[in-house]
Design an enzyme around this catalytic site. Structure first.
Site, PDB file in Angstrom:
ATOM      1  N   GLN A 248       0.842  -1.278  -0.009  1.00 39.40           N
ATOM      2  CA  GLN A 248      -0.025  -0.053   0.053  1.00 39.40           C
ATOM      3  C   GLN A 248       0.819   1.424   0.030  1.00 39.40           C
ATOM      4  O   GLN A 248       0.635   2.293  -0.802  1.00 39.40           O
ATOM      5  CB  GLN A 248      -0.986  -0.131   1.168  1.00 39.40           C
ATOM      6  CG  GLN A 248      -1.843  -1.264   1.161  1.00 39.40           C
ATOM      7  CD  GLN A 248      -3.043  -1.248   2.135  1.00 39.40           C
ATOM      8  OE1 GLN A 248      -2.829  -0.372   3.101  1.00 39.40           O
ATOM      9  NE2 GLN A 248      -3.884  -1.926   2.187  1.00 39.40           N
TER      10      GLN A 248
ATOM     11  N   ASP B 231      -1.747 -11.438   5.110  1.00 40.91           N
ATOM     12  CA  ASP B 231      -2.993 -11.484   5.408  1.00 40.91           C
ATOM     13  C   ASP B 231      -3.904 -12.860   5.626  1.00 40.91           C
ATOM     14  O   ASP B 231      -4.796 -13.218   5.887  1.00 40.91           O
ATOM     15  CB  ASP B 231      -4.119 -11.014   3.839  1.00 40.91           C
ATOM     16  CG  ASP B 231      -3.999  -9.637   3.885  1.00 40.91           C
ATOM     17  OD1 ASP B 231      -3.525  -8.836   4.773  1.00 40.91           O
ATOM     18  OD2 ASP B 231      -4.293  -9.041   2.895  1.00 40.91           O
TER      19      ASP B 231
HETATM   20  C1  S3P Z   1      -2.824  -4.779   0.130  1.00 45.23           C
HETATM   21  C2  S3P Z   1      -1.757  -4.793   0.828  1.00 45.23           C
HETATM   22  C3  S3P Z   1      -1.554  -5.473   2.288  1.00 45.23           C
HETATM   23  C4  S3P Z   1      -2.482  -6.286   2.384  1.00 45.23           C
HETATM   24  C5  S3P Z   1      -3.861  -5.598   2.107  1.00 45.23           C
HETATM   25  C6  S3P Z   1      -4.180  -5.443   0.954  1.00 45.23           C
HETATM   26  C7  S3P Z   1      -3.037  -4.063  -1.144  1.00 45.23           C
HETATM   27  O1  S3P Z   1      -1.375  -4.384   3.055  1.00 45.23           O
HETATM   28  O2  S3P Z   1      -2.577  -6.663   3.835  1.00 45.23           O
HETATM   29  O3  S3P Z   1      -5.227  -6.374   2.454  1.00 45.23           O
HETATM   30  O4  S3P Z   1      -3.803  -4.395  -1.862  1.00 45.23           O
HETATM   31  O5  S3P Z   1      -2.020  -3.611  -1.662  1.00 45.23           O
HETATM   32  P1  S3P Z   1       0.306  -3.746   3.338  1.00 45.23           P
HETATM   33  O6  S3P Z   1       0.824  -3.617   2.128  1.00 45.23           O
HETATM   34  O7  S3P Z   1      -0.005  -2.313   3.816  1.00 45.23           O
HETATM   35  O8  S3P Z   1       0.786  -4.843   4.034  1.00 45.23           O
END
Ligand code: S3P
Length: 422
Positions: free
Chosen positions: A162, A308
């Protein structure tokens, strides 16, 4: 909503896995910045992706939907929303959209539900501020005053797709090159999609570089199944599938397949049938049968590859012979809930021997589980993980506060009933 699960004798059959949530978000977000309409088959209909879609509509994107195909029609210029955008429960919506808003001459406030309002946003505010946006709010609501950005080299403290995606999306319209380093590799869907759209992006192990790219090709894509949703059935299969359990159409992108490495540590073999590629992502049907009882270790660079899936892997560990260790997973504390605390409390109440640690847990198995009333705390993955625990627990397991399952898996309960042989 309450979900009631009773002990299953066995599971078997076939499940068509719901569309990948991460890819569905990105198909809307990247469709909204292409230079023409994009067509997406079967994006996930969960509430999280609907949040992305509604926020984009408030910014001027047109979205047409015939129930199967969604067409995303980008606005020439994004419009200034008149009220805060509601990201619901979705961290992906807020963090990725922030990257797009930051490079546009808009002032946008984004808010979320009680869970999202507790989640850390400094991790994206810091790089976006360095790039020249003005971002306020360490937790939501978050206000972004966007405009002209400059490219930066940024070392993210967390391996987070993210954060990475937010910075790369901002870099698309920044002056000069943007480079993002992460401590270990997180899911790479944004990089794959941007490459397919013609962006000037280079990936070098844990670093990604992006040059300004204004002319992005629209796309047609079918969203493959989400390995994070398949994970619940993989664990159910590892525990209970006397006959094969087949999971159809799973995205097996290597940045997401840490759970397959764990199942291999356990001794569970998962066969890959019908391997194919769909829109730059590897896809396969996965077949699982019950076998293997070795405990496992999750640490280091494996963590972002299955972040996840840890709640449901904790359930599996309660039934394995010996000590399972999860460490380096402090990120679990800032997901939809503090997943370390919530999982440990819930599984303990079912009779598991699980000790939470600062950055993971230690689980001694096997322990019989007993059905009880257990609180999912409004966290979709925790609720579904407890449902899988309910399949091997004595009696009835009542999972309270399980509404949020529909954020990522609207037909979870129907799929659960379809594979149970009682
Ligand atoms: C996601 C990245 C993960 C994951 C989330 C979805 C994404 O979070 O836990 O459910 O779609 O980029 P982080 O990248 O913050 O770990």
């Amino acid at each position: 909503m309450k979900l009631v699960v009773t002990r299953a004798q066995a599971v078997s059959g076939e499940i068509v896995i719901p569309s990948d949530k991460s890819l569905s978000h990105r198909s809307y977000l990247l469709g909204a910045i292409a230079n023409g309409p994009s067509r997406i088959k079967n994006p996930l209909r969960g509430e999280d992706c609907e949040s992305t879609r509604h926020c984009l509509e408030k910014l001027g994107t047109r979205i047409e939907d015939d129930g199967t195909f969604v067409t995303v029609i980008p606005a020439k210029e994004w419009s200034q929303p008149t009220e805060p955008l509601d990201c619901g429960n979705s961290g992906t919506t807020m963090r990725l959209l922030s990257g797009l808003v930051a490079s546009r001459p808009l002032t946008v406030t984004m808010k979320g539900d009680a869970s999202l309002s507790r989640r850390p946003m400094k991790r994206i505010a810091k790089p976006l501020n360095e790039m020249g946006a003005i971002v306020t709010g360490e937790t939501p609501p978050l206000t972004i005053q966007g405009g002209n950005l400059n490219g930066i080299t940024y070392h993210s403290e967390v391996a987070s797709a993210q954060v990475k995606s937010c910075v790369l999306l901002a870099g698309l319209r920044a002056d000069g090159k943007t480079v993002l380093h992460e401590p270990s590799k997180s899911r790479d869907h944004t990089e794959r999609m941007l490459t397919a759209m013609g962006a000037a992006i280079t990936v070098n192990e844990n670093a990604v570089e992006i040059e300004p790219s204004f002319d992005l090709q629209p796309f047609q894509m079918r969203v493959p199944g989400d390995i994070s949703s398949a994970a619940f059935w993989m664990v159910a299969g590892a525990l209970l599938a006397e006959q094969p359990l087949t999971l159809i159409g799973v995205n097996v992108n290597p940045t997401r397949t840490g759970i397959l490495d764990v199942l291999s540590q356990v001794g569970v073999s998962v066969s890959h049938d019908n391997q194919r590629e769909e829109n730059g992502e590897p896809v396969a049907d996965l077949v699982i049968t019950r076998n293997g009882t070795n405990p496992f270790v999750i640490e280091g660079s494996l963590v972002p590859r299955l972040i996840d899936e840890i709640p449901v892997l904790a359930v599996l560990a309660t039934q394995l012979s010996g000590e399972t260790i999860v460490r380096d997973a402090r990120e679990l504390r800032v997901k939809e809930t503090d997943r370390i605390g919530v999982i440990a409390a819930g599984l303990r109440s079912m009779g598991a021997n699980i000790e939470p640690t600062d950055d993971g847990f230690i689980i001694q198995g096997p322990t019989p589980l007993r059905g009880t009333t257990i609180d999912a705390s409004g966290d979709h993955r925790v609720g579904m993980a407890f449902a899988i625990a309910g399949l091997v627990a004595d009696g009835e397991t009542v999972i309270e506060n399980a509404d949020s399952i529909k954020t990522s898996y609207p037909n979870f309960e129907e799929h659960l009933h379809s594979i149970v042989n009682s």
